[in-house]
Design an enzyme around this catalytic site. Structure first.
Site, PDB file in Angstrom:
ATOM      1  N   GLN A 272     -25.572  -3.703  -5.261  1.00 10.75           N
ATOM      2  CA  GLN A 272     -24.748  -3.553  -6.458  1.00 10.75           C
ATOM      3  C   GLN A 272     -25.596  -3.717  -7.713  1.00 10.75           C
ATOM      4  OE1 GLN A 272     -21.053  -5.705  -6.445  1.00 10.75           O
ATOM      5  NE2 GLN A 272     -20.556  -5.011  -8.498  1.00 10.75           N
ATOM      6  N   PHE A 273     -26.103  -2.596  -8.224  1.00  7.79           N
ATOM      7  CA  PHE A 273     -26.964  -2.640  -9.401  1.00  7.79           C
ATOM      8  C   PHE A 273     -26.220  -3.132 -10.631  1.00  7.79           C
ATOM      9  CE2 PHE A 273     -24.995   1.387 -10.320  1.00  7.79           C
ATOM     10  CZ  PHE A 273     -25.080   1.531 -11.699  1.00  7.79           C
ATOM     11  N   THR A 274     -24.891  -3.042 -10.644  1.00  2.10           N
ATOM     12  CA  THR A 274     -24.137  -3.452 -11.825  1.00  2.10           C
ATOM     13  C   THR A 274     -24.206  -4.949 -12.085  1.00  2.10           C
ATOM     14  OG1 THR A 274     -22.054  -3.587 -10.597  1.00  2.10           O
ATOM     15  CG2 THR A 274     -22.556  -1.484 -11.685  1.00  2.10           C
TER      16      THR A 274
END
Length: 149
Positions: free
Chosen positions: A78-80
């Site tokens: 999850q890059f967010t």
């Protein structure tokens, strides 16, 4: 490297309606990789997750680790988690690692968790995923290898 660790009774991740990973009791780990992250950050994260004592012992105290309870792990990239919302209303992801670096470190974490004997399931890197979980407790923790919390 950042993660959101949730103690779960069960969790699953779907891509295009198909289950690609699911676990029973253990941890759902949302894992973000930053541009400055290294092998050392991955190793720190693995040790921290594996050693978290957040499962109840016979006295009802959070005193047992994932290893102690034979827990499973669902790891979802999850890059967010590197979204910076301090300025304006649209997050900036400028400190997230580029996909090639992020994938390599994510896979390193997956491999290290499996090497410790955990059943590890994953989502699909860079896919649009639907994540389902039954949070147990609820117990949700934030980990950051740079800030060491």
């Amino acid at each position: 490297m950042r993660s959101v660790v949730q103690r779960v009774k069960k969790a699953a991740v779907r891509v295009d309606g198909e289950v690609v990973g699911q676990i029973r009791s253990g941890f759902l780990v949302l894992l973000g990789v930053g541009e400055k992250d290294t092998d050392a950050d991955a190793a720190w994260m693995v040790e921290k997750i594996a050693g978290l004592r957040v499962f109840e012992d016979a006295d009802g105290k959070m005193n047992l680790s994932l290893l102690d309870v034979n827990g499973e792990v669902l790891l979802v990239s999850q890059f967010t988690l590197y979204g910076d919302c301090r300025k304006g209303k649209r997050p900036s992801f400028s400190t997230a690692a580029p996909p090639t670096q992020a994938r390599a470190l994510f896979e390193q974490v997956v491999g290290a968790m499996r090497a410790k004997g955990f059943i590890v399931e994953t989502g699909i890197f860079q896919a649009d995923m639907d994540v389902e979980l039954v949070n147990n407790g609820p117990v949700t923790l934030l980990l950051d290898s740079e800030k060491k919390f």
